[in-house]
Design a protein around this motif. Structure first.
Motif, short mmCIF file in Angstrom:
data_model
loop_
_atom_site.label_atom_id
_atom_site.label_comp_id
_atom_site.label_asym_id
_atom_site.label_seq_id
_atom_site.Cartn_x
_atom_site.Cartn_y
_atom_site.Cartn_z
N ASP A 19 0.84 -1.19 0.00
CA ASP A 19 0.00 0.00 0.00
C ASP A 19 0.89 1.25 0.00
N LEU A 20 0.28 2.40 0.08
CA LEU A 20 1.02 3.65 0.01
C LEU A 20 1.97 3.86 1.18
N PHE A 21 1.75 3.14 2.29
CA PHE A 21 2.58 3.27 3.47
C PHE A 21 3.67 2.21 3.55
N GLY A 22 3.76 1.36 2.52
CA GLY A 22 4.78 0.32 2.47
C GLY A 22 4.37 -0.98 3.13
N LEU A 23 3.14 -1.09 3.59
CA LEU A 23 2.65 -2.33 4.21
C LEU A 23 2.36 -3.34 3.11
N VAL A 24 2.85 -4.56 3.28
CA VAL A 24 2.62 -5.63 2.29
C VAL A 24 1.26 -6.26 2.59
N LEU A 25 0.44 -6.38 1.56
CA LEU A 25 -0.91 -6.90 1.69
C LEU A 25 -1.16 -8.03 0.71
N MET A 26 -1.99 -8.98 1.14
CA MET A 26 -2.54 -9.96 0.23
C MET A 26 -4.00 -9.59 0.05
N ILE A 27 -4.42 -9.41 -1.19
CA ILE A 27 -5.80 -9.09 -1.50
C ILE A 27 -6.37 -10.26 -2.29
N ALA A 35 -18.20 -9.47 -4.88
CA ALA A 35 -18.44 -8.74 -3.65
C ALA A 35 -17.55 -9.21 -2.49
N ARG A 36 -17.09 -10.43 -2.49
CA ARG A 36 -16.27 -10.94 -1.39
C ARG A 36 -14.82 -10.53 -1.59
N VAL A 37 -14.33 -9.63 -0.75
CA VAL A 37 -12.94 -9.19 -0.84
C VAL A 37 -12.30 -9.33 0.52
N CYS A 38 -11.11 -9.89 0.54
CA CYS A 38 -10.37 -10.08 1.78
C CYS A 38 -9.01 -9.41 1.63
N THR A 39 -8.65 -8.55 2.57
CA THR A 39 -7.34 -7.89 2.57
C THR A 39 -6.64 -8.26 3.87
N VAL A 40 -5.45 -8.86 3.75
CA VAL A 40 -4.72 -9.35 4.91
C VAL A 40 -3.31 -8.79 4.89
N PRO A 41 -2.87 -8.11 5.97
CA PRO A 41 -1.48 -7.67 6.02
C PRO A 41 -0.56 -8.86 6.25
N ILE A 42 0.58 -8.87 5.58
CA ILE A 42 1.57 -9.94 5.78
C ILE A 42 2.93 -9.30 6.03
N SER A 43 3.84 -10.08 6.55
CA SER A 43 5.11 -9.52 7.00
C SER A 43 6.07 -9.17 5.87
N ILE A 45 6.99 -9.82 1.28
CA ILE A 45 6.58 -10.35 -0.02
C ILE A 45 6.91 -11.83 -0.13
N GLU A 46 8.03 -12.26 0.45
CA GLU A 46 8.40 -13.68 0.40
C GLU A 46 7.35 -14.54 1.09
N ASP A 47 6.82 -14.05 2.22
CA ASP A 47 5.75 -14.80 2.90
C ASP A 47 4.50 -14.84 2.05
N GLY A 48 4.24 -13.75 1.34
CA GLY A 48 3.09 -13.70 0.45
C GLY A 48 3.18 -14.70 -0.68
N GLU A 49 4.39 -14.89 -1.20
CA GLU A 49 4.57 -15.88 -2.27
C GLU A 49 4.27 -17.28 -1.76
N LYS A 50 4.64 -17.58 -0.52
CA LYS A 50 4.32 -18.89 0.07
C LYS A 50 2.81 -19.03 0.23
N ILE A 51 2.16 -17.96 0.66
CA ILE A 51 0.70 -17.98 0.83
C ILE A 51 0.01 -18.21 -0.52
N LEU A 52 0.49 -17.52 -1.57
CA LEU A 52 -0.09 -17.71 -2.90
C LEU A 52 0.10 -19.14 -3.39
N ALA A 53 1.25 -19.74 -3.10
CA ALA A 53 1.48 -21.14 -3.50
C ALA A 53 0.50 -22.06 -2.78
N ASP A 54 0.23 -21.80 -1.50
CA ASP A 54 -0.75 -22.60 -0.76
C ASP A 54 -2.15 -22.41 -1.32
#
Length: 72
Positions: A19-27, A35-43, A45-54
């Motif tokens: 986001d604009l503040f540098g927080l990494v998010l998974m959307i 209509a169903r949208v989920c936004t989750v902060p993650i620690s 980008i590498e953790d996000g890639e693992k989440i996307l693989a799952d």
């Protein structure tokens, strides 16, 4: 952005972004309507890639097929 679709019309989209503040998010959003949208902060980008693989593994196990999201 990664996208999956199922023959019954269900879909699921997921992406990792900052986001604009540098927080990494998974959307993610999915279902039968956008209509169903989920936004989750993650620690990181590498953790996000693992989440996307799952997510990809789970979508494929539930009968979804990989789909080109068409986002440029």
């Amino acid at each position: 952005m990664q996208a999956w679709r199922r023959d019954d019309g269900r879909f699921y989209y997921a992406l990792i972004t900052e986001d604009l503040f540098g927080l990494v998010l998974m959307i993610a959003h999915g279902g039968l309507t956008p209509a169903r949208v989920c936004t989750v902060p993650i620690s990181a980008i590498e953790d996000g890639e693992k989440i996307l693989a799952d997510i990809a593994r789970r979508r494929l196990a539930h009968g979804y097929k990989r789909h080109d999201a068409g986002v440029t």
